[in-house]
Design a protein around this motif. Structure first.
Motif, PDB file in Angstrom:
ATOM      1  N   SER A 198      12.232 -68.492   4.045  1.00  0.00           N
ATOM      2  CA  SER A 198      12.695 -69.773   4.576  1.00  0.00           C
ATOM      3  C   SER A 198      11.723 -70.884   4.203  1.00  0.00           C
ATOM      4  CB  SER A 198      12.826 -69.691   6.100  1.00  0.00           C
ATOM      5  OG  SER A 198      13.315 -70.904   6.634  1.00  0.00           O
ATOM      6  N   HIS A 324      14.897 -73.831   6.872  1.00  0.00           N
ATOM      7  CA  HIS A 324      14.607 -73.553   8.280  1.00  0.00           C
ATOM      8  C   HIS A 324      15.827 -73.781   9.167  1.00  0.00           C
ATOM      9  CE1 HIS A 324      10.639 -73.128   6.893  1.00  0.00           C
ATOM     10  NE2 HIS A 324      10.100 -74.277   7.258  1.00  0.00           N
ATOM     11  N   LEU A 327      18.241 -70.836   8.855  1.00  0.00           N
ATOM     12  CA  LEU A 327      17.638 -69.673   9.497  1.00  0.00           C
ATOM     13  C   LEU A 327      17.835 -69.737  11.010  1.00  0.00           C
ATOM     14  CD1 LEU A 327      15.672 -67.156   8.995  1.00  0.00           C
ATOM     15  CD2 LEU A 327      13.871 -68.718   9.751  1.00  0.00           C
TER      16      LEU A 327
END
Length: 809
Positions: A198, A324, A327
């Motif tokens: 990520s 991010h 995720l």
């Protein structure tokens, strides 16, 4: 192993008993397999359903197992969803079987595979890649052997083998990306499970996918598969495009839509960033893939669906690169039984210093006029909105309750949507009028403001708005129930599924609106904000304050190992701030300095005869001398600001003097970040004036950038809602918010800004920090201690910098 032979009479009777207990409905089983004995050792009921379907509970399945479900009809032919689930499980080695209720007809879609224990990766084998005579050296012209790279590679291999969380601050120039990519690829391939990487920025994603991965495919002695996971709205929806195509005569956006239709004829992946022409971003929303419109395997374009093809590819990937936001989104929806990403146990978070802020905002809730309007228009706007399409479908088929359905649509649903559109407009106009009284960028909804009579009136109207949304939910559920039982159900099945998807989105809108109206959860901060002055309406926003209490259960505790890395994780050589912010426990930590020789390559100069930037006369105090300094530099300079106000003030004071010397300022107030960076690299005698987005992620190597000026220490903005709420929270806990929160955030940002200058072993340059609090305040030592080791720190009068630079040259 022959699956059918593994069904002994005892196992068969247990399965049949469970089916009988469920009244002959579908039952979803997990069968655990003993491969040594070639038999089924255990049967577990995972879910029960009705005559046509059962929930496919697949996230918690153990290795060395297979799933079985029965078709009560007796026809064991797999459906589209059966094949879809079977392909995902098959990629993990889990078998998939369908049977009739009596277990007379057992159909095997996917054979199970034996999955052994975790196989560690060989440290010596991996370290050899980074040595002078290694494979990387043989294929990379400018390869440099770095002991620092070996050090962090070893820590990453240990993270995988020892199943531990690892924190790594890796200074600029170490080569940390290869240091984590090679162990990750070895682990994924050897253990046949994906590793997720990520990042925070698109730049790093592109570097990993387009440059680093492609290079490693030439280096590693085996094949591997790496894919970039993008959010759904990045993909073209063929079905939406076809529906728009059907109604082109009704569209006022004919030119824009035709551009996208022509592009769609040649696109390979259907990804938005493939488009190389200008188009209205609102038009993309009309054709982008989204959950509300997706009907899965019922869609006639399912086999060609760009998003589904990309998503299915992820289930065959060894490395999956995400950002991010995606995720965190995946972690949130996994708790509801859904997922965007395959199941994974190993995670690498690069640019990890940003993760706390991303989680804070992403795990909050937002309510806005625009978002509400988009949801309502999906239901009822143009002919291809779902409600008009359902009404048209009903008119084409023979059903008994047609009048009742027409009445529900025409007299309840459509009027309610129109009411909600007016409610939406009125509510946000009221909020906007209230907001404008304060002359601020944002207003925190604290107890005093919530007690204000004017706000209470607005809130009262907001609850009326919410109640109308609740009524719409009831009408939509009623419509779904009526459509479910019509005789010609198959003819409207796809529209019904789409309506259910829209219902879920409306439900989310209702919950978010209520959450922000009540504004009483102490774990969150609530505020009103207008992003830009020209925005028509404000937004009603909440953000999660104590992400450290939520992330362990959401992410960290579910992983075998996680690696957190960045060039800026520590403050005063300590990871404490980072660890506490993310709630990380049971970890190893590694702080590895940059291999660059900062003693020879750089200088930090702090003027000791100027005003503090906190004083109103700061710019007027330094403008003349700074202009002469910039003339001496003759370009090759980046100036970092903490606000547009200071940037614009200095720009207006000095731009004409510099233009007389043919030195151009590329101001972020006037140009985009990408334009500025491209232009700066391509030309000479140029200066970048940048704010927040230039403090990190800018990589300008060589003589293009020789001078970096930091105008002010990048302390958090005190009246930012999240900062203000965290200050209040720390005060209640008896902590010093300045030293426990403001300084750590500022130091990490300062380190990021400082790191823009020296990007290679051949770079040389000077950093000037115009904030004399570095030397006049006790906390200045914390900042100075956080810059790279051996970088000389000089104090001198501002005017003397001209002579110093002349002597250096």
């Amino acid at each position: 192993m022959k699956i059918i032979e593994s069904f002994d009479n005892k196992i068969k009777e247990k399965i049949k008993d469970e089916i009988n207990e469920a009244n002959g409905n579908e039952v979803f089983f997990c069968l655990e397999i003993d491969f040594d004995q070639e038999k089924i050792k255990n049967v577990v009921v995972m879910a029960r359903g009705n005559k046509s379907m059962a929930p496919a509970v697949i996230e918690t399945l153990p290795k060395n197992s297979m799933v079985l479900h029965n078709h009560p009809s007796g026809d064991t032919t797999p459906s589209g969803p059966d094949i879809n689930v079977a392909s995902k499980l098959g990629n993990k080695g889990i078998g998939f079987v369908i049977t009739d209720n009596k277990l007379n007809d057992i159909y095997v879609l996917v054979e199970p595979k034996e999955i052994g224990n975790i196989e560690n990766i060989n440290l010596k084998q991996i370290l050899n890649y980074f040595k002078d005579d290694g494979e990387i050296s043989s294929k990379m012209q400018d390869f440099e052997y770095r002991t620092e790279q070996l050090e962090i590679t070893e820590s990453i291999v240990n993270s995988f083998n020892n199943q531990e969380h690892t924190l790594i601050e890796a200074g600029t120039g170490i080569g940390k990306t290869f240091a984590y990519l090679i162990p990750a690829i070895y682990w994924a391939v050897r253990n046949k499970e994906p590793v997720v990487i990520s990042t925070n920025t698109i730049n790093l994603q592109q570097q990993i996918m387009d440059k680093d991965i492609e290079f490693l495919k030439k280096v590693l002695p085996f094949d591997f598969k790496a894919d970039l996971a993008l959010g759904r709205k990045n993909y073209l929806c063929i079905r939406k495009l076809k529906n728009i195509d059907n109604y082109l005569n009704d569209s006022s956006d004919l030119e824009n839509i035709n551009k996208i239709i022509n592009w769609a004829k040649n696109t390979k992946k259907g990804i938005r960033n493939e488009i190389n022409f200008n188009y209205d971003k609102m038009i993309w929303d009309e054709v982008a893939s989204d959950n509300d419109y997706c009907i899965g395997t019922l869609c006639s374009f399912y086999d060609d669906c760009y998003f589904m093809k990309a998503r299915n590819q992820l289930f065959n990937s060894d490395l999956i690169v995400v950002n991010h936001y995606l995720l965190l989104s995946d972690a949130v929806i996994k708790s509801s039984g859904y997922s965007t990403l395959p199941k994974y146990k190993s995670l690498i978070i690069d640019e990890a210093h940003n993760f706390h802020d991303v989680a804070t905002y992403h795990l909050g809730n937002s309510t806005s006029y625009k978002l509400n309007q988009q949801v309502l228009k999906k239901l009822y706007d143009k002919k291809y909105s779902i409600i008009p399409r359902i009404r048209n479908k009903i008119s084409e088929i023979e059903i008994d309750n047609k009048k009742e359905i027409y009445s529900l649509i025409d007299n309840s649903i459509i009027p309610k949507i129109k009411d909600l559109e007016e409610n939406n407009k009125e509510y946000f106009i009221m909020l906007d009028n209230f907001f404008n009284k304060f002359n601020k960028n944002n207003i925190i909804l604290d107890s005093d403001l919530k007690d204000d009579d004017s706000y209470q009136e607005i809130n009262k109207y907001g609850f009326k708005f919410h109640n109308n949304f609740e009524e719409l939910l009831t009408y939509l559920k009623n419509l779904i129930n009526q459509l479910k039982f019509i005789e010609n159900y198959d003819k409207i099945k796809s529209e019904l599924l789409e309506l259910k998807q829209n219902l879920n989105t409306v439900n989310d809108i209702v919950l978010n609106l209520l959450f922000n109206l009540e504004a009483k959860d102490d774990d969150y901060v609530f505020w009103l904000e207008k992003y830009r002055k020209h925005d028509k309406y404000i937004s009603h926003i909440s953000a999660l304050l104590n992400v450290d209490k939520h992330l362990p259960e959401m992410l960290w505790d579910k992983l075998r190992n996680a690696i957190f890395t960045s060039a800026t994780l520590t403050v005063n050589d300590s990871f404490k701030y980072f660890i506490d912010a993310l709630g990380i426990k049971n970890y190893s930590e590694h702080l590895v300095n940059s291999p660059f020789n900062y003693e020879k390559q750089s200088r930090l100069i702090i003027p000791n005869d100027i005003y503090s930037p906190t004083e109103g006369a700061f710019i007027s105090n330094i403008a003349d001398d700074l202009t002469d300094i910039l003339k001496t530099f003759n370009g090759s300079t980046m100036v970092l600001f903490t606000s547009y106000k200071m940037l614009d003030n200095l720009y207006e004071r000095i731009k004409y003097d510099l233009e007389e010397k043919n030195i151009k300022i590329l101001s972020q107030s006037k140009y985009s970040r990408k334009y500025i960076i491209d232009r700066f690299k391509a030309g000479e005698k140029q200066i970048i004036f940048g704010t927040q987005s230039f403090w990190e992620g800018v990589d300008i190597v060589g003589k293009d950038l020789k001078y970096l000026i930091i105008m002010r220490l990048p302390f958090p903005v005190p009246d930012d809602p999240v900062n203000a709420a965290r200050v209040n929270m720390l005060r209640k806990e008896g902590k010093n918010y300045f030293f426990d929160y403001f300084i750590p955030k500022a130091v990490i940002k300062f380190k990021q800004g400082f790191g823009r200058l020296i990007r290679s072993k051949n770079d040389k340059g000077i950093v000037i920090c115009m904030d004399n609090r570095l030397i006049n305040k006790r906390y200045g030592e914390v900042f100075i201690n956080s810059i790279p080791d051996r970088c000389p720190v000089l104090k001198m009068k501002l005017r003397k910098i001209i002579d110093y630079v002349a002597g250096e040259v």
